[in-house]
Design a protein around this motif. Sequence first.
Motif, PDB file in Angstrom:
ATOM      1  N   TYR A  23       0.837  -1.216   0.000  1.00 51.51           N
ATOM      2  CA  TYR A  23       0.000   0.000   0.000  1.00 51.51           C
ATOM      3  C   TYR A  23       0.862   1.252   0.000  1.00 51.51           C
ATOM      4  O   TYR A  23       2.064   1.201   0.197  1.00 51.51           O
ATOM      5  CB  TYR A  23      -0.939  -0.006   1.210  1.00 51.51           C
ATOM      6  N   ASN A  24       0.213   2.363  -0.230  1.00 55.24           N
ATOM      7  CA  ASN A  24       0.805   3.702  -0.248  1.00 55.24           C
ATOM      8  C   ASN A  24       1.877   3.814  -1.330  1.00 55.24           C
ATOM      9  O   ASN A  24       3.068   3.976  -1.052  1.00 55.24           O
ATOM     10  CB  ASN A  24       1.378   4.076   1.126  1.00 55.24           C
ATOM     11  N   VAL A  25       1.448   3.746  -2.580  1.00 50.68           N
ATOM     12  CA  VAL A  25       2.364   3.866  -3.714  1.00 50.68           C
ATOM     13  C   VAL A  25       2.781   5.327  -3.887  1.00 50.68           C
ATOM     14  O   VAL A  25       1.937   6.227  -3.936  1.00 50.68           O
ATOM     15  CB  VAL A  25       1.699   3.337  -5.005  1.00 50.68           C
ATOM     16  N   GLN A  26       4.095   5.549  -3.969  1.00 43.31           N
ATOM     17  CA  GLN A  26       4.653   6.882  -4.176  1.00 43.31           C
ATOM     18  C   GLN A  26       5.739   6.802  -5.239  1.00 43.31           C
ATOM     19  O   GLN A  26       6.321   5.732  -5.472  1.00 43.31           O
ATOM     20  CB  GLN A  26       5.241   7.434  -2.874  1.00 43.31           C
ATOM     21  N   THR A  27       6.056   7.920  -5.868  1.00 39.64           N
ATOM     22  CA  THR A  27       7.077   7.956  -6.909  1.00 39.64           C
ATOM     23  C   THR A  27       8.317   8.691  -6.420  1.00 39.64           C
ATOM     24  O   THR A  27       8.237   9.823  -5.920  1.00 39.64           O
ATOM     25  CB  THR A  27       6.544   8.648  -8.179  1.00 39.64           C
ATOM     26  N   VAL A  28       9.473   8.035  -6.553  1.00 45.07           N
ATOM     27  CA  VAL A  28      10.760   8.624  -6.173  1.00 45.07           C
ATOM     28  C   VAL A  28      11.218   9.569  -7.294  1.00 45.07           C
ATOM     29  O   VAL A  28      11.281   9.185  -8.465  1.00 45.07           O
ATOM     30  CB  VAL A  28      11.803   7.514  -5.960  1.00 45.07           C
ATOM     31  N   GLY A  64       6.882  15.226  -2.616  1.00 51.90           N
ATOM     32  CA  GLY A  64       6.057  15.783  -1.543  1.00 51.90           C
ATOM     33  C   GLY A  64       6.048  14.824  -0.371  1.00 51.90           C
ATOM     34  O   GLY A  64       6.882  13.922  -0.279  1.00 51.90           O
ATOM     35  N   ALA A  65       5.093  15.008   0.525  1.00 50.94           N
ATOM     36  CA  ALA A  65       4.997  14.146   1.706  1.00 50.94           C
ATOM     37  C   ALA A  65       4.656  12.718   1.275  1.00 50.94           C
ATOM     38  O   ALA A  65       3.707  12.497   0.523  1.00 50.94           O
ATOM     39  CB  ALA A  65       3.933  14.686   2.656  1.00 50.94           C
ATOM     40  N   HIS A  66       5.430  11.743   1.747  1.00 53.88           N
ATOM     41  CA  HIS A  66       5.239  10.345   1.334  1.00 53.88           C
ATOM     42  C   HIS A  66       4.405   9.535   2.321  1.00 53.88           C
ATOM     43  O   HIS A  66       3.782   8.541   1.945  1.00 53.88           O
ATOM     44  CB  HIS A  66       6.589   9.663   1.119  1.00 53.88           C
ATOM     45  N   GLY A  67       4.398   9.895   3.591  1.00 53.86           N
ATOM     46  CA  GLY A  67       3.594   9.178   4.573  1.00 53.86           C
ATOM     47  C   GLY A  67       4.198   7.896   5.097  1.00 53.86           C
ATOM     48  O   GLY A  67       3.552   7.171   5.867  1.00 53.86           O
ATOM     49  N   GLY A 113      12.350   8.232 -10.643  1.00 52.49           N
ATOM     50  CA  GLY A 113      11.264   7.935 -11.559  1.00 52.49           C
ATOM     51  C   GLY A 113      10.619   6.586 -11.362  1.00 52.49           C
ATOM     52  O   GLY A 113       9.779   6.176 -12.173  1.00 52.49           O
ATOM     53  N   PHE A 114      10.963   5.874 -10.280  1.00 52.56           N
ATOM     54  CA  PHE A 114      10.350   4.571 -10.019  1.00 52.56           C
ATOM     55  C   PHE A 114       9.404   4.658  -8.824  1.00 52.56           C
ATOM     56  O   PHE A 114       9.462   5.600  -8.019  1.00 52.56           O
ATOM     57  CB  PHE A 114      11.421   3.502  -9.787  1.00 52.56           C
ATOM     58  N   ALA A 115       8.534   3.654  -8.716  1.00 53.52           N
ATOM     59  CA  ALA A 115       7.504   3.644  -7.666  1.00 53.52           C
ATOM     60  C   ALA A 115       7.956   2.809  -6.472  1.00 53.52           C
ATOM     61  O   ALA A 115       8.709   1.843  -6.603  1.00 53.52           O
ATOM     62  CB  ALA A 115       6.196   3.090  -8.219  1.00 53.52           C
ATOM     63  N   THR A 116       7.480   3.193  -5.292  1.00 55.62           N
ATOM     64  CA  THR A 116       7.695   2.431  -4.069  1.00 55.62           C
ATOM     65  C   THR A 116       6.357   2.249  -3.357  1.00 55.62           C
ATOM     66  O   THR A 116       5.405   3.008  -3.584  1.00 55.62           O
ATOM     67  CB  THR A 116       8.675   3.138  -3.121  1.00 55.62           C
ATOM     68  N   ARG A 117       6.305   1.260  -2.503  1.00 59.03           N
ATOM     69  CA  ARG A 117       5.117   1.012  -1.677  1.00 59.03           C
ATOM     70  C   ARG A 117       5.563   0.270  -0.437  1.00 59.03           C
ATOM     71  O   ARG A 117       6.671  -0.261  -0.373  1.00 59.03           O
ATOM     72  CB  ARG A 117       4.077   0.190  -2.442  1.00 59.03           C
ATOM     73  N   ILE A 118       4.713   0.246   0.575  1.00 58.00           N
ATOM     74  CA  ILE A 118       4.975  -0.578   1.742  1.00 58.00           C
ATOM     75  C   ILE A 118       4.738  -2.037   1.353  1.00 58.00           C
ATOM     76  O   ILE A 118       3.683  -2.385   0.831  1.00 58.00           O
ATOM     77  CB  ILE A 118       4.093  -0.181   2.930  1.00 58.00           C
ATOM     78  N   ALA A 119       5.744  -2.883   1.590  1.00 54.88           N
ATOM     79  CA  ALA A 119       5.674  -4.281   1.171  1.00 54.88           C
ATOM     80  C   ALA A 119       4.654  -5.057   1.997  1.00 54.88           C
ATOM     81  O   ALA A 119       4.501  -4.834   3.204  1.00 54.88           O
ATOM     82  CB  ALA A 119       7.050  -4.929   1.311  1.00 54.88           C
TER      83      ALA A 119
END
Length: 411
Positions: free
Chosen positions: A40-45, A61-64, A110-116
């Motif tokens: 969950y919580n997909v963000q872009t680096v 911005g804020a990633h949470g 330019g890649f996405a991250t999320r909580i695993a």
Amino acid sequence: MAMKQTQTKIFDFADTGLDFSPGSKNIFPDRFKKMLALGYNVQTVTSVSVAGNQVTFIYGGAHGYMPGRVLKVDSGALSLINGGEFWIDSVTTNTVTMMIDAAPLSISGGFATRIASLGWSLVYEQANIHIYKFKQLDESDIFIRIVFQDVLTQRNRLGVCIGKTADPVSGVITDSNALQSYATITSPNQPFAMEFGGTASNTANNYTHSQGVATYGKWVVVGSKYHVVLSGNIGQANFGNRFNAVLPFASVGYEKLNYPVIVGEVSTQALTGSNFGDGQNEGERGYAYVAKYRVCMREYIKTLTTGVLDQLLGIPPQSKTNYLPAEIDGFNTTTAKPVAIYDYESWQFIGMISGGAYQVNYSDTGNPDKTTLPLITGDIDLNSIVYLCGMASTSGNNVYWAVPVEEVRIA
């Protein structure tokens, strides 16, 4: 510093991307899917800074994200290191810093991250029924069928059934050795369940964490592809603590006992009632199963009264004092012990819980306030985060559990 383990993960009901309450019956299926299988919580680096093995992601911005979570990288060079999973050491509003061994000297953004997620596989989803595939410690597949509360005016609870075989078309557990309570039925109305407490009501069905925390308390999830613990305090000083779990089990050798331990309870209160119920360790409310066999977590003691004898998930106090003597350890150290499992019918020893949770040796005075649970402590030897959780009762018979955030299986 070296990379930290990522096999066992932490979630909090308050996390950005989850943000739900134990009373949020409408939201539960989606949030469990995120924690167990999707993340969950997909963000872009936007950019990356590398200094040795210290890697910092910068976001627009804020990633949470929070320290202690495991971040998943799905693409690029980092996705090939440690399965793309990395422990978050520290954060600012728009940065995340991790230790990543063998990180490239230069990493483009330019890649996405999320909580695993825990890495379970969702193999069936229909309405309020999910079936997930996860792992035993021997890496064999096993299935859990979760029946979410579908009667929105009743108390929130989960019906669970674990088996070695499942039908992904019809959505049932097909293993005859599994506890059959929820193998096929579609509503969690059988006596045994994982309880999330609270007054039976539809008021909280869509609550966020902040809306529900005063009533339902703080809840955390600790788990891996081999286990999961869901624990919290439902806002009652005497009997609010709950410890729901699926834990690895090492049996004495019988194939029919080669299943995880399920920890839950049998409620004495009607699902439509306004009472929070007795404590999980009160009388015979606390229940545990291995396959279809009811089990207990202490030795048989003939001289105990019937009422105490029925407290099957542990009899406090577990020790005379709260700490080791100063002559052994000058620091206030409380030890925890592996949990032995006994067959309920015969009281014969049948195996041990093999990682994921341990019972803590507290005395009956000066122990942690039940309303503060779950709380973070630590393992001073392994430098691991440990969540202190509990199963409370109206008579004060609280059993404390240590839930370490560390590997349960080392290859």
